[in-house]
Scaffold this motif. Sequence first.
Motif, PDB file in Angstrom:
ATOM      1  N   GLY A  34       5.359 -33.837 -39.486  1.00 43.00           N
ATOM      2  CA  GLY A  34       5.712 -34.590 -38.279  1.00 43.00           C
ATOM      3  C   GLY A  34       7.041 -35.274 -38.489  1.00 43.00           C
ATOM      4  O   GLY A  34       7.090 -36.346 -39.096  1.00 43.00           O
ATOM      5  N   SER A  35       8.132 -34.598 -38.037  1.00 44.31           N
ATOM      6  CA  SER A  35       9.482 -35.160 -38.147  1.00 44.31           C
ATOM      7  C   SER A  35       9.864 -35.539 -39.579  1.00 44.31           C
ATOM      8  O   SER A  35      10.514 -36.558 -39.793  1.00 44.31           O
ATOM      9  N   VAL A  36       9.447 -34.715 -40.537  1.00 39.54           N
ATOM     10  CA  VAL A  36       9.908 -34.935 -41.916  1.00 39.54           C
ATOM     11  C   VAL A  36      11.375 -34.526 -41.991  1.00 39.54           C
ATOM     12  O   VAL A  36      11.763 -33.454 -41.505  1.00 39.54           O
TER      13      VAL A  36
ATOM     14  N   LEU B 230       4.807 -30.415 -44.463  1.00 38.22           N
ATOM     15  CA  LEU B 230       4.919 -29.259 -43.581  1.00 38.22           C
ATOM     16  C   LEU B 230       6.040 -29.616 -42.609  1.00 38.22           C
ATOM     17  O   LEU B 230       5.934 -30.585 -41.853  1.00 38.22           O
ATOM     18  N   VAL B 231       7.125 -28.853 -42.696  1.00 39.39           N
ATOM     19  CA  VAL B 231       8.374 -29.247 -42.057  1.00 39.39           C
ATOM     20  C   VAL B 231       8.731 -28.267 -40.954  1.00 39.39           C
ATOM     21  O   VAL B 231       8.861 -27.059 -41.213  1.00 39.39           O
ATOM     22  N   GLY B 232       8.887 -28.744 -39.743  1.00 39.46           N
ATOM     23  CA  GLY B 232       9.242 -27.873 -38.626  1.00 39.46           C
ATOM     24  C   GLY B 232      10.750 -27.772 -38.465  1.00 39.46           C
ATOM     25  O   GLY B 232      11.432 -27.046 -39.188  1.00 39.46           O
ATOM     26  N   GLY B 233      11.290 -28.522 -37.521  1.00 39.22           N
ATOM     27  CA  GLY B 233      12.702 -28.447 -37.157  1.00 39.22           C
ATOM     28  C   GLY B 233      13.654 -28.452 -38.346  1.00 39.22           C
ATOM     29  O   GLY B 233      14.587 -27.635 -38.414  1.00 39.22           O
TER      30      GLY B 233
ATOM     31  N   ASN C 251       7.898 -24.557 -41.446  1.00 38.54           N
ATOM     32  CA  ASN C 251       7.264 -23.880 -40.315  1.00 38.54           C
ATOM     33  C   ASN C 251       8.367 -23.593 -39.301  1.00 38.54           C
ATOM     34  O   ASN C 251       8.808 -24.492 -38.596  1.00 38.54           O
TER      35      ASN C 251
ATOM     36  N   HIS D 134      -2.617 -25.245 -36.177  1.00 40.92           N
ATOM     37  CA  HIS D 134      -1.459 -26.098 -35.872  1.00 40.92           C
ATOM     38  C   HIS D 134      -1.685 -26.733 -34.496  1.00 40.92           C
ATOM     39  O   HIS D 134      -2.255 -26.090 -33.600  1.00 40.92           O
TER      40      HIS D 134
ATOM     41  N   GLU E 179      -0.943 -33.744 -39.535  1.00 37.50           N
ATOM     42  CA  GLU E 179       0.213 -33.772 -38.645  1.00 37.50           C
ATOM     43  C   GLU E 179      -0.132 -34.557 -37.388  1.00 37.50           C
ATOM     44  O   GLU E 179      -0.714 -33.996 -36.443  1.00 37.50           O
TER      45      GLU E 179
ATOM     46  N   GLU F 126       0.130 -27.158 -32.051  1.00 37.64           N
ATOM     47  CA  GLU F 126       0.667 -26.398 -30.906  1.00 37.64           C
ATOM     48  C   GLU F 126      -0.297 -25.277 -30.512  1.00 37.64           C
ATOM     49  O   GLU F 126      -0.402 -24.921 -29.339  1.00 37.64           O
TER      50      GLU F 126
ATOM     51  N   ALA G  81       4.005 -37.316 -33.769  1.00 38.83           N
ATOM     52  CA  ALA G  81       5.177 -37.317 -34.665  1.00 38.83           C
ATOM     53  C   ALA G  81       5.838 -35.942 -34.742  1.00 38.83           C
ATOM     54  O   ALA G  81       6.877 -35.795 -35.368  1.00 38.83           O
ATOM     55  N   ILE G  82       5.239 -34.931 -34.101  1.00 37.13           N
ATOM     56  CA  ILE G  82       5.764 -33.567 -34.236  1.00 37.13           C
ATOM     57  C   ILE G  82       6.910 -33.335 -33.262  1.00 37.13           C
ATOM     58  O   ILE G  82       6.728 -33.436 -32.044  1.00 37.13           O
ATOM     59  N   GLY G  83       8.076 -33.047 -33.818  1.00 38.77           N
ATOM     60  CA  GLY G  83       9.238 -32.730 -33.005  1.00 38.77           C
ATOM     61  C   GLY G  83       9.733 -33.894 -32.164  1.00 38.77           C
ATOM     62  O   GLY G  83      10.547 -33.717 -31.268  1.00 38.77           O
TER      63      GLY G  83
ATOM     64  N   LYS H  78       8.262 -22.021 -36.653  1.00 31.71           N
ATOM     65  CA  LYS H  78       7.774 -21.935 -35.264  1.00 31.71           C
ATOM     66  C   LYS H  78       8.370 -20.688 -34.606  1.00 31.71           C
ATOM     67  O   LYS H  78       8.624 -19.699 -35.282  1.00 31.71           O
TER      68      LYS H  78
HETATM   69  P1  PGA Z   1       8.580 -31.128 -36.984  1.00 33.33           P
HETATM   70  O1  PGA Z   1       7.326 -30.139 -36.918  1.00 33.33           O
HETATM   71  O2  PGA Z   1       8.945 -31.277 -38.443  1.00 33.33           O
HETATM   72  O3  PGA Z   1       9.652 -30.433 -36.179  1.00 33.33           O
HETATM   73  O4  PGA Z   1       8.150 -32.417 -36.394  1.00 33.33           O
HETATM   74  C1  PGA Z   1       6.309 -30.180 -37.882  1.00 33.33           C
HETATM   75  C2  PGA Z   1       5.265 -29.144 -37.571  1.00 33.33           C
HETATM   76  O5  PGA Z   1       4.964 -28.936 -36.390  1.00 33.33           O
HETATM   77  O6  PGA Z   1       4.724 -28.490 -38.486  1.00 33.33           O
END
Ligand code: PGA
Length: 245
Positions: free
Chosen positions: A208-210, A228-231, A10, A96, A167, A98, A171-173, A12
């Motif tokens: 969440g911070s994977v 589901l991987v963000g950063g 993701n 999501h 998520e 956010e 734990a997200i970001g 973002k």
């Molecule tokens: P993150 O985000 O891996 O940066 O914590 C995950 C997400 O919001 O999907």
Amino acid sequence: MRRGKLVVGNWKMNGGLEANASLLVALLAGWTPSAERSLAVCAPFPYLGQVRDALTGSKLAWGAQDLSPHSAGAYTGDVAGAMIAEFGCRYVLAGHSERRQLHGETDALVAAKAKAALAAGLTPLVCVGETLAERDGAGWQTVVGRQFDAIAAALAADLARVVLAYEPVWAIGTGRTASPAQAQEVHAFLRQRLQKSSAEAVQVLYGGSVKAGNAGALFAMPDVDGGLVGGASLDAVEFLAIAGA
Ligand code: PGA
């Protein structure tokens, strides 16, 4: 029957034509497709054409990060599922955290978006998860259960056609990941609800911070079907390491 593991990036609101191009080239060069692992990226709307051009014919799938619950009309700034589908997307995120937090998206709206995605031939990747205050207060079961039930009620038998992502908002970001045992606990809870809806084949991803360093332990949990991987999805080396974990 359960499906293989799925890892979705993701992006973002990150990226740009140049950065995306290098990231996509690196992903294509480094990804070895397998029957058990699928990889996808969810890009900002303006880049869907670029992503389609880069990934068409490859084993990588792509998607968008949001969609309108409506099919067309006077909804300035919104993007319909059919438009996203025209760019070859397989997936679209719905709900999501956010979007839920910053745009006030309710359970009912998220369910309507998931329905609109299916109507457009897309697979909605529906996100659920509790904040820290909710975990400490009403409890994650109440919040995640309510979010899940809204989707299940709206989709009925079509629930089998979604992907879910748990998520935890805390734990997200944040760099603070749920432990594998914490993730498994919630995933098992969701799995049980899915079984009651005869939708047990649905993949349930953790987000969440994977990172490369924790993905293996998370994905080893029996009810965690990927991430589901963000950063970390913005770094090809890191994302590929997660995908292979
Ligand atoms: P993150 O985000 O891996 O940066 O914590 C995950 C997400 O919001 O999907």
